[in-house]
Design a protein around this motif. Structure first.
Motif, mmCIF file in Angstrom:
data_model
loop_
_atom_site.group_PDB
_atom_site.id
_atom_site.type_symbol
_atom_site.label_atom_id
_atom_site.label_comp_id
_atom_site.label_asym_id
_atom_site.label_seq_id
_atom_site.Cartn_x
_atom_site.Cartn_y
_atom_site.Cartn_z
ATOM 1 N N LYS A 164 0.837 -1.203 0.000
ATOM 2 C CA LYS A 164 0.000 0.000 0.000
ATOM 3 C C LYS A 164 0.873 1.254 0.000
ATOM 4 N N PHE A 213 2.409 1.917 -3.304
ATOM 5 C CA PHE A 213 1.381 2.416 -4.219
ATOM 6 C C PHE A 213 1.123 3.897 -3.956
ATOM 7 N N GLU A 214 0.923 4.236 -2.689
ATOM 8 C CA GLU A 214 0.609 5.632 -2.355
ATOM 9 C C GLU A 214 1.738 6.572 -2.784
ATOM 10 N N LYS A 249 1.537 6.537 -6.901
ATOM 11 C CA LYS A 249 0.282 6.519 -7.662
ATOM 12 C C LYS A 249 0.170 7.671 -8.669
ATOM 13 N N GLN A 278 -6.148 4.740 -11.835
ATOM 14 C CA GLN A 278 -5.569 4.831 -10.496
ATOM 15 C C GLN A 278 -6.473 4.142 -9.459
ATOM 16 N N LYS A 279 -7.775 4.346 -9.627
ATOM 17 C CA LYS A 279 -8.731 3.688 -8.705
ATOM 18 C C LYS A 279 -8.684 2.165 -8.849
ATOM 19 N N LYS A 305 -5.633 0.905 -7.218
ATOM 20 C CA LYS A 305 -5.758 1.009 -5.756
ATOM 21 C C LYS A 305 -6.538 -0.199 -5.214
ATOM 22 N N HIS A 306 -7.629 -0.521 -5.884
ATOM 23 C CA HIS A 306 -8.393 -1.685 -5.433
ATOM 24 C C HIS A 306 -7.495 -2.910 -5.363
ATOM 25 N N TYR A 320 -4.854 -2.721 -2.433
ATOM 26 C CA TYR A 320 -5.481 -2.788 -1.106
ATOM 27 C C TYR A 320 -6.167 -4.144 -0.887
ATOM 28 N N SER A 336 -14.683 -1.579 -1.813
ATOM 29 C CA SER A 336 -13.637 -1.266 -2.782
ATOM 30 C C SER A 336 -14.046 -1.725 -4.195
ATOM 31 N N ASP A 348 -14.145 1.631 -6.134
ATOM 32 C CA ASP A 348 -12.902 1.808 -6.891
ATOM 33 C C ASP A 348 -12.826 0.919 -8.137
#
Ligand code: GLA
Length: 393
Positions: free
Chosen positions: A254, A257-258, A261, A270-271, A274-275, A278, A308, A312
């Motif tokens: 995570k 990624f953060e 991103k 990006q969403k 993220k899914h 996470y 999510s 996302d």
């Protein structure tokens, strides 16, 4: 449900024979958590269920293969020759077993005779419980048994995925075939889809059961949308590879990624990424929580997974959201989420045994109000992977 005797009788009367067939079974699957992570090199945590596909078969003297499904009697007996196993639209569902025969032979196994094979499945078709992987693996173990071959189980699983990807043309990951091929009674399996390393975890839910809720929604768009999501993840990965040495989204923490991103130029992509990242973390955490008997923490992760996938990854839809969100509000429900590809299909919920009747009533009341028709409920046991059935069905 049919008894082995009933299936034997059906085999003999449909194929006009007095040969006694051998019976094989492959389950369907649920996925506790880890959705849309398999084709991103991430983790999944599925389990085989007690519903599945029975395949009864006997070898023939000639080179003919004859297939019949008690689920599609209107299609009749579908016939082809071992020497011509190319995909044929007219062969409909029988393309799945044909694909397995073809790839088993291409893998070097010499199958000298044809066979008559009867299928009977009690997994609802198209409900996202992997009825197609179930047919593939039922055929795989049948071929092993009837032709006295030993096919490495992981190779058989990969053959099943190859049938989906190259023969049928569905771009799916390895989760379904793996769960159906490697299932173990009362256990879920944590699978690293990158390395195919796996470990089993007992599913001890104490006074709770896993309830499956079928949205009964036709999943017409799911294939297109599924491929679209894959492409979006690939685009996100390509962006991230400018900065990071990674081969899949599943490799990212995570934090990584953060921190990176912003390299993903498209906000939708990006969403999606993220899914995946996470969800991957949640899957590992869920495995630990379940192992430690922390049912509430485990179920909370299931809820977060649904949120999510809803916000996302955007693969839920009104039907699955209504079920999950209603379930969260009910007494006796620890958690609920969609399973499989989404866009319809099924959800699962962890429900207190005593409260299952109330659960069904309440869900259907709201579901019917909002969606216009009813959902269907199944309580299933977690069963074994594909195998021959010697005893009574
Ligand atoms: C379908 C595919 C699987 C997996 C899930 C989503 O079931 O067949 O490979 O991608 O969707 O997790």
């Amino acid at each position: 449900m049919k008894t082995k005797q009933e299936l034997n009788n059906a085999f003999q009367s449909i194929f006009q024979t007095n040969r006694t067939p051998r019976t094989f079974f492959a389950p369907g699957r649920i996925n506790l958590i880890g959705e849309h992570t398999d084709y991103n090199g991430g983790y999944v945590f599925p389990a085989a269920i007690s519903y599945g596909t029975y395949a009864l078969g006997a070898k023939r003297e000639d080179q003919t293969l004859r297939f019949y499904s008690m689920n599609f009697p209107e299609k009749g007996i579908i016939e082809c020759d071992l020497a011509n196993l190319s995909f044929n639209d007219a062969h409909d569902w029988a393309n799945y077993p044909k694909g397995i025969f073809l790839y088993v032979m291409e893998a070097g196994f010499n199958l000298s005779h044809g066979a008559d094979i009867l299928y009977y499945g009690n997994i609802p078709n198209g409900a996202g419980l992997s009825s197609s992987a179930s047919i593939e693996l039922a055929t795989g173990v049948l071929v092993e048994g009837l032709y006295e071959k030993t096919i490495d189980r992981i190779d058989m699983i990969k053959l099943g995925q190859k049938v989906e990807n190259h023969y049928i043309g569905v771009n799916s990951g390895i989760m379904d075939q793996f769960a159906v091929g490697m299932g173990k009674e009362n256990h879920a399996m944590l699978l690293n889809c990158n390395t195919l390393e796996y470990s089993y975890a007992p599913v001890n839910l104490n006074d709770h059961v896993v309830m499956i809720i079928n949205t009964n929604k036709e999943r017409k768009l799911s294939q297109t949308k599924y491929n679209e999501r894959r492409a979006e993840c690939e685009a996100a990965l390509t962006n991230l590879q400018q900065a990071l040495k990674i081969d899949s989204l599943g490799e990212l923490t995570k934090e990584e990624f953060e921190a990176n991103k912003h390299f993903i130029t498209n906000s939708t992509h990006q969403k999606r990424a993220k899914h995946v990242v996470y969800e991957n973390t949640r899957t590992l955490q869920a495995f630990d929580e379940l192992q430690q008997g922390n049912l509430e923490a485990f179920a909370q992760l299931l809820n977060e997974s649904h949120i999510s996938l809803r916000d996302d990854y955007e693969v839920t839809g009104a039907e699955l959201d209504t079920i999950a969100e209603t379930a969260w509000s009910l007494d006796g429900v620890l958690g609920a989420r969609m399973v499989g590809a989404g866009f319809g299909g099924c959800a699962i919920a962890i429900v207190e045994k005593e409260k299952t009747e109330n659960f069904k009533e309440q869900i259907n009341k709201i579901y019917k109000e909002k969606i216009g028709y009813e959902a269907t409920f199944y309580t299933v046991a977690i069963g074994d992977g594909a195998k021959e059935i010697i005893e009574e069905v």
